[in-house]
Design an enzyme around this catalytic site. Structure first.
Site, short mmCIF file in Angstrom:
data_model
loop_
_atom_site.label_atom_id
_atom_site.label_comp_id
_atom_site.label_asym_id
_atom_site.label_seq_id
_atom_site.Cartn_x
_atom_site.Cartn_y
_atom_site.Cartn_z
N SER A 121 0.81 -0.87 -0.19
CA SER A 121 -0.23 0.00 -0.15
C SER A 121 0.94 1.66 -0.40
CB SER A 121 -0.81 0.02 1.62
OG SER A 121 -1.42 1.62 1.26
N TYR A 174 -1.73 -0.29 10.36
CA TYR A 174 -2.06 -1.14 8.88
C TYR A 174 -0.31 -0.90 7.95
CZ TYR A 174 -3.97 -1.25 4.08
OH TYR A 174 -4.44 -1.53 3.30
N LYS A 197 1.77 -3.39 6.50
CA LYS A 197 2.12 -3.17 4.42
C LYS A 197 3.99 -2.88 4.56
CE LYS A 197 -1.50 -4.17 3.09
NZ LYS A 197 -1.99 -5.55 2.49
#
Length: 253
Positions: free
Chosen positions: A141, A154, A158
Site C-alpha cells: 500500500s 496497517y 504493509k
C-alpha cells in the site's frame, strides 16, 4: 503477458482487486485457485468465472496455516503444479494510535503479515521442489511509504511486507523465484465506494486526476508475475496516480 498453463493462487479474491486479478489471469491463460473467507462470495465468484477459464475455490481464512497448505495442495492436485502466488488478502482496522486496541493490532498483523509470510513459505517450498521457478507478489500500500491518519498498524504491516520481499531475494533467488510487491494508492472497490465522496475526494488529490480502478492494480500485478518481469525481484511498484509524490491528505485539520 502470455500466462498460458501457469497455475496461480490468489487470496482475498471474492471481490475488488483480488477478483480482477483472477479475471486477468484467466484471460491470459492461467489456471487459478481463488481464496476468500466468505463461502457464498467465493462460490459465486468461481461460478461467474467458469466461462473465462479453469478456476477453483478454497474457502477460509488466508492466515490459517491449514487453509494455506490446502491452497497449495489443491493447486497441485487439481492443476499439477504451482507457478504464481498473489497474497492479496488483507484487512484494515482504522484507529487512533493512542487508543488502538491490542485485538485490532494483532488481527491486522495475523492476516496482513502472517497470512502472506506463510503462504509465500508454503508456495516457495512447492516451487523449490518443482525446480521450475515461480513468482510471488505481496499486496502492499502507499501507506507503507507515506504516513496516513489512523492507519499506523496497517501501514506498519504493509511496510513489513515490502521488507519481506527484499529479504526473500536472498532466500529464493537460487530457486529462480522472484518476489515483489504492488503498492496501490486510493482504489475504487466495493468497499471504498461505500465511503462518502470517496471517488470525488481522491480525484482532487491525485495528480493524474482520478483514483485507481481495479484494472490498474491487476495489470501491474500481472506484469510482475509474467515472464516479462523475470529479472525483477525485491521491488515495490507503487500504483497511485502520483499521489505519494505529493501526499496531500484527505483529512482536514
Amino acid at each position: 503477458m502470455n500466462l498460458k498453463n501457469k497455475v496461480a493462487i490468489v487470496t482475498g479474491a471474492g471481490q475488488g482487486i483480488g477478483l480482477e486479478i483472477c479475471k486477468q489471469l484467466l484471460t491470459h491463460g492461467a489456471m487459478v485457485v481463488l481464496n476468500d473467507i466468505d463461502t457464498v462470495l467465493a462460490e459465486k465468484t468461481v461460478i461467474s468465472l467458469q466461462s473465462s477459464g479453469k478456476c477453483t475455490a478454497v474457502v477460509g481464512d488466508s492466515s490459517d496455516l491449514a487453509i494455506i497448505q490446502k491452497m497449495v495442495d489443491i493447486a497441485v492436485s487439481t492443476y499439477g503444479k504451482l507457478d504464481i502466488v498473489i497474497a492479496n488478502a488483507g484487512i484494515t482496522h482504522f484507529g487512533d494510535f493512542l487508543t488502538y486496541s491490542a485485538e485490532s493490532f494483532f488481527k491486522v498483523m495475523e492476516v496482513n503479515l502472517g497470512g502472506s509470510f506463510f503462504l509465500a513459505q508454503a508456495a516457495a517450498n512447492q516451487m523449490k521442489e518443482q525446480r521450475s521457478g515461480g513468482a510471488i507478489v505481496f499486496m502492499s500500500s502507499v501507506t507503507a511509504h507515506q504516513a496516513h491518519k489512523n492507519l499506523s498498524a496497517y501501514g506498519m504491516s504493509k511496510a513489513a511486507l515490502e521488507m519481506l520481499a527484499k529479504n526473500l531475494v536472498i532466500e529464493l533467488s537460487p530457486y529462480k523465484i522472484n518476489v515483489n510487491t504492488v503498492a496501490p494508492g486510493a482504489t475504487l472497490t466495493e468497499r471504498t465506494l461505500k465511503e462518502e465522496n470517496y471517488s470525488e475526494t481522491w480525484q482532487g488529490l491525485t495528480p493524474l486526476g482520478r483514483a485507481a480502478n481495479v484494472q490498474d492494480i491487476a495489470q501491474a500485478v500481472l506484469f510482475l508475475v509474467s515472464d516479462n518481469a523475470k529479472h525483477i525481484t525485491g521491488q515495490s511498484l507503487i500504483v497511485d496516480g502520483g499521489w505519494s509524490s505529493l501526499s496531500p491528505s484527505p483529512y482536514q485539520n
